[in-house]
Design a protein around this motif. Structure first.
Motif, PDB file in Angstrom:
ATOM      1  N   UNK A  65      20.278 -37.840 -21.874  1.00  0.00           N
ATOM      2  CA  UNK A  65      19.461 -36.674 -21.532  1.00  0.00           C
ATOM      3  C   UNK A  65      20.323 -35.558 -20.964  1.00  0.00           C
ATOM      4  N   UNK A  66      21.293 -35.939 -20.151  1.00  0.00           N
ATOM      5  CA  UNK A  66      22.216 -34.936 -19.634  1.00  0.00           C
ATOM      6  C   UNK A  66      23.049 -34.340 -20.762  1.00  0.00           C
ATOM      7  N   UNK A  96      31.458 -30.208 -29.904  1.00  0.00           N
ATOM      8  CA  UNK A  96      31.388 -28.783 -29.669  1.00  0.00           C
ATOM      9  C   UNK A  96      32.630 -28.340 -28.895  1.00  0.00           C
ATOM     10  N   UNK A  97      32.881 -27.018 -28.910  1.00  0.00           N
ATOM     11  CA  UNK A  97      33.988 -26.456 -28.145  1.00  0.00           C
ATOM     12  C   UNK A  97      33.601 -26.471 -26.662  1.00  0.00           C
ATOM     13  N   UNK A 157      22.186 -28.477 -25.585  1.00  0.00           N
ATOM     14  CA  UNK A 157      21.217 -27.395 -25.792  1.00  0.00           C
ATOM     15  C   UNK A 157      21.770 -26.072 -25.273  1.00  0.00           C
ATOM     16  N   UNK A 158      22.454 -26.121 -24.128  1.00  0.00           N
ATOM     17  CA  UNK A 158      23.040 -24.895 -23.588  1.00  0.00           C
ATOM     18  C   UNK A 158      24.106 -24.342 -24.523  1.00  0.00           C
ATOM     19  N   UNK A 168      23.937 -19.719 -30.699  1.00  0.00           N
ATOM     20  CA  UNK A 168      22.895 -18.924 -31.350  1.00  0.00           C
ATOM     21  C   UNK A 168      22.935 -17.471 -30.918  1.00  0.00           C
ATOM     22  N   UNK A 169      23.153 -17.242 -29.610  1.00  0.00           N
ATOM     23  CA  UNK A 169      23.238 -15.869 -29.108  1.00  0.00           C
ATOM     24  C   UNK A 169      24.455 -15.161 -29.701  1.00  0.00           C
TER      25      UNK A 169
END
Length: 896
Positions: A619-620, A587-588, A626-627, A633-634
């Motif tokens: 997990x981290x 991801x960026x 996820x963030x 998504x937003x």
């Protein structure tokens, strides 16, 4: 005869004055250029030192941030698995402090501000920090990262220090306390700054974003030089206001009255500035010596000219031309710069001065009569051709850089100025050439020191971050996976303590060579500082498993390589290292993110027992991913105009609906409704709040236009929340005018809700924008009134229509007399200023009755209706509930 003598004297005087002015002008020009070079060198030096120190300070703060992040994670894990084990937590804090080492102490405060755990504790005494500004900020804001405090006197350490803190959350996200570390920056950074040469009167300092002094080297005894002092020059304030990230300026220090050249740089991600200053007396001392020499030469030259002129005046008129030529030759030959005169027609050399031979190696006898092709002093012919063309066009040029060649083949950079002149009725070119090899060498040395580690020759932290940024861009472009390794030597400190720093430096140089042997060509090995190294492995695989396997192989190879014995003079050493690895490219992200992950993984490796490698906790990684996915998504939802608006009624004490508040909602097709508490802070942090706010305004105004022609709805107002970032846009007023014009909405039905935080800075700009919108009919409501720091001095200047009592005061208004008193005060204040007042968060009949008794006549909350979509709202209003609202009906629409 007398007339002819007088005429001769006048002409000789004019000639003398002209020649002196010409010489003085040349001398002045040379001195001016020399001064500029000294000032430029000082600017480059201080800017590079400020940049390097800012990177070092940022690295230290990042390291503390990683440690605090690990502490908060440990506490949240203990709370999730049964509660905090005090003994275990104190042991973990000591372990983390031993790893960080830069912190004087680590503590944990609970949600009430009590500090029961820490590495430095006073027996039988528990400190409370609820009055500390950083504690209040973290308690009120769940989205903040590490907070850097203003300089304070530590209640445990009893010394000036800067406190670095992170928020601790319960499993439901509510506030559980803070983890904090103390950094005695004065002592810590004074030792660092004392090793840097900034001249006899130079200064290195660290200040916060309000210009409060944290560290100054050297120290001064007066009050203005103490920690927390804010005495800075007006030029410093103006420079930081115009260029808040970095810049330079010259000013007289109010502390000691010494004029210095200052370079400053904001420390990345933190509200701190590093200042590096050199005294003008220090860096201009060589130039002043040049001035004295030049003035002495000018005085001698002037005296010689006067003597020569007096003698020439006594000679016959016929010799005047020869005398002037001799004068010219004297000036020409005694010039300290290399000078050449060539005939313009054929390029034949007519004369060279005494400064030519020492630089070029050609004697005067070797050059006179030759052409520029016989004796070619230009390294690149095209530079000569372009210079000739420039002379033909303009007749002169000044200070062009070019490469020259001496007789012995030495190639060197020079600065050339030339002009076309007439000499003995012949058009000639006079060229002045200055050797600038020393200046170029100094610039290259500064450049090398800026990007390389002086001990190992590896890229330093600044160059490493640049290459990591490039690797992230390349990975994102080609969909390649890369890996970042963070290598920390185990027990390196004992080498310096037992064998000395000289042996420690040799050891680090050998480590650098071994790390180079572990990677492929094209990978980066850098020294971040001390005994910490980082490796960028740019795999060209798109498979994360393959990239991880490759990184693991390199990591295992590195562990084996470091394990090999080290032969250092008379000693044989055996040392190990701990390695943290993280992948990047999925991801960026900013370059600081993978570095933090890798460093945290390295600390996990040390905790596991050292001489091992560990990948970043999945997990981290999942939480971080996820963030990022939520942000993506937003962004896509805003791009596709899929944001929803719900509306909550605003009701009078007579039960009549006067308007609604527009509340933004996001329904993710993959995960259902997402709470505004999750995506609004994300939108603020990422900058998406601006396009999101624009869409909300557009939708609200379109709804007002629809209601304008409907009976029962045309009287309704719509209140829209405006974020601080959105309001601070330069064209915000024009945005509102445009959306009102496009939609056809009545401006008098639009009410913008602003917060008190918007008024903290640049109040005059806020007032100007509000007045501009007020002039076209737009109304304003001050949201969450009472929770900020409003000042009546400017509150009365704001063109407000309404104050809004925050739901925090309404919630406990029946049981907390302070909340009731605040609500009553707000009502009284609004009445005195001819403003309406509305209370939000009204959920019960008793709350409504109490507010009514206090004088509040407008309400909003679940007691009157929860937020609903437009269809449900219109059905709600058309059902007649807005005419007379039964007290029991609202309870039916409240949430369970």
């Amino acid at each position: 005869m007398q007339l002819r003598s007088h005429s001769l004297a006048v002409r000789l005087t004019a000639v003398i004055v002209s020649i002196l002015l010409f010489v003085y002008a040349l001398a002045g020009l040379a001195l001016y250029q020399s001064k500029q070079q000294h000032e430029l060198h000082a600017v480059i030096t201080t800017e590079n030192l400020a940049r390097s120190l800012a990177i070092n300070v940022s690295g230290i703060l990042d390291k503390v941030d990683v440690g605090l992040f690990a502490v908060t994670s440990e506490i949240e894990r203990q709370m999730a698995t049964g509660g905090i084990d005090g003994a275990l937590l104190n042991g973990y804090l000591k372990q983390q402090q031993a790893q960080i080492r830069d912190c004087e102490g680590l503590w944990v405060a609970d949600e009430k501000g009590n500090v029961p755990w820490g590495t430095l504790m006073t027996a039988g005494k528990i400190t409370n920090i609820t009055d500390r500004e950083y504690f209040q900020r973290l308690r009120e804001n769940s989205h903040l990262g590490m907070v850097v405090s203003k300089p304070v006197i530590g209640r445990t350490t009893k010394a000036w220090s800067v406190l670095l803190s992170r928020r601790i959350n319960h499993a439901d996200g509510s506030f559980a306390g803070v983890a904090l570390g103390s950094l005695r920056m004065m002592e810590y950074f004074t030792d660092m700054f004392s090793t840097i040469d900034v001249g006899k009167q130079g200064v290195i300092a660290i200040r916060d974003d309000e210009m409060a002094l944290i560290v100054r080297y050297p120290k001064v005894a007066n009050e203005s030089g103490q920690v927390g002092a804010k005495l800075v020059s007006a030029k410093a304030t103006a420079a930081i206001r115009s260029s808040p990230e970095a810049g330079s300026y010259t000013a007289v220090a109010p502390v000691d009255g010494i004029e210095r050249l200052y370079s400053y740089r904001k420390i990345a991600n933190y509200p701190l500035y590093i200042f590096v200053a050199k005294s003008t007396d220090d860096f201009l001392a060589p130039w002043r010596k040049e001035v004295i020499k030049t003035l002495l030469l000018a005085a001698i030259f002037t005296l010689a000219i006067l003597v020569y002129t007096r003698t020439s005046y006594r000679r016959e008129t016929e010799s005047r031309k020869a005398k002037r030529m001799e004068l010219f030759r004297t000036v020409f030959r005694t010039s300290p710069d290399s000078q050449v005169i060539t005939r313009l027609e054929d390029g034949r050399l007519l004369e060279v001065n005494d400064g030519f031979t020492p630089v070029f190696g050609w004697s005067r006898e070797d050059t006179i009569g030759k052409t520029v092709f016989d004796i070619d002093i230009w390294r690149y012919p095209e530079e000569r051709h372009s210079s000739v063309r420039l002379l033909q066009q303009n007749g002169y040029f000044i200070d062009r850089e070019a490469e020259f060649v001496s007789k012995d083949g030495r190639k060197w950079p020079g600065l050339i100025s030339a002009h076309v002149m007439t000499l003995d009725d012949t058009l000639c070119i006079q060229a002045i050439i200055r050797d600038i090899s020393d200046r170029k060498a100094a610039e290259q040395q500064i450049q090398r020191l800026s990007f390389s580690d002086q001990l190992t020759g590896l890229p330093n932290r600044r160059l490493f971050m640049d290459r990591l940024e490039q690797a992230l861009i390349s990975s994102a472009r080609h969909q390649w996976m890369g890996a970042l390794m963070f290598v920390d030597l185990d027990d390196f400190k004992s080498i310096n303590e037992t064998l000395g720093h000289g042996q420690g430096d040799l050891f680090l140089s050998e480590i650098a060579q071994r790390l180079r042997r572990c990677v492929r060509e094209g990978d980066t090995v850098a020294r971040l500082g001390g005994d910490k190294f980082a490796l960028i492995l740019e795999s060209q695989s798109t498979n994360p498993q393959e990239a991880a396997s490759h990184a693991e192989n390199i990591g295992e190879k590195t562990l084996r390589e470091i394990e090999q014995p080290f032969e250092l003079c008379t000693s044989t050493l055996h040392r190990t290292c701990s390695i943290g690895i993280t992948l990047f490219g999925e991801q960026h992200e900013d370059a600081s993110e993978p570095l933090k992950r890798a460093e945290l993984a390295m600390y996990q490796a040390k905790a596991y027992g050292r001489n091992v490698l560990r990948f970043f906790d999945p997990q981290m990684q999942a939480s971080l991913s996820a963030r990022i996915a939520l942000e993506d998504g937003l962004r896509e939802t805003i791009k596709q105009h899929q944001i929803l608006l719900h509306y909550q009624p605003q009701v009078t004490d007579e039960g009549r609906i006067t308007g609604v508040e527009a509340l933004v909602r996001w329904k993710d097709p993959r995960g259902g409704m997402i709470s505004p508490a999750d995506f609004i802070p994300l939108a603020e942090a990422s900058g998406l709040i601006i396009p999101l706010g624009e869409q909300v305004l557009e939708m609200a105004c379109q709804q007002l236009a629809v209601w304008a022609d409907r009976s029962g709805f045309s009287h309704l107002n719509i209140a829209v929340n405006v974020s601080t970032r959105q309001f601070n846009q330069d064209d915000f007023v024009e945005q509102i005018r445009s959306v009102l014009k496009r939609s056809g909405a009545n401006p008098r039905r639009l009410k913008l809700e602003i917060t008190e935080s918007m008024l903290v800075s640049n109040v005059e700009d806020v007032i100007a924008k509000m007045n501009a919108l007020k002039s076209i009919g737009v109304g304003f409501s001050l949201d969450d009134f009472g929770t900020g720091y409003s000042s009546l001095s400017y509150l009365k200047r704001l063109p407000l229509d309404q104050l809004k009592i925050d739901q925090g005061f309404v919630r406990d208004i029946l049981v907390d007399p302070n909340d009731a008193a605040i609500a009553k005060t707000v009502v009284a204040l609004a009445n005195s200023m001819n403003l309406s007042v509305i209370a939000e968060g009204v959920e019960t009949q008793a709350q409504r009755d109490m507010l009514a008794a206090l004088g509040c006549r407008n309400y909003q909350g679940y007691f009157f209706g929860r937020p609903m979509d437009i269809d449900a709202l219109e059905e709600y209003i058309e059902g007649g509930i807005d005419l007379v609202l039964p007290l029991g009906v609202a309870e039916q629409v409240s949430p369970p």
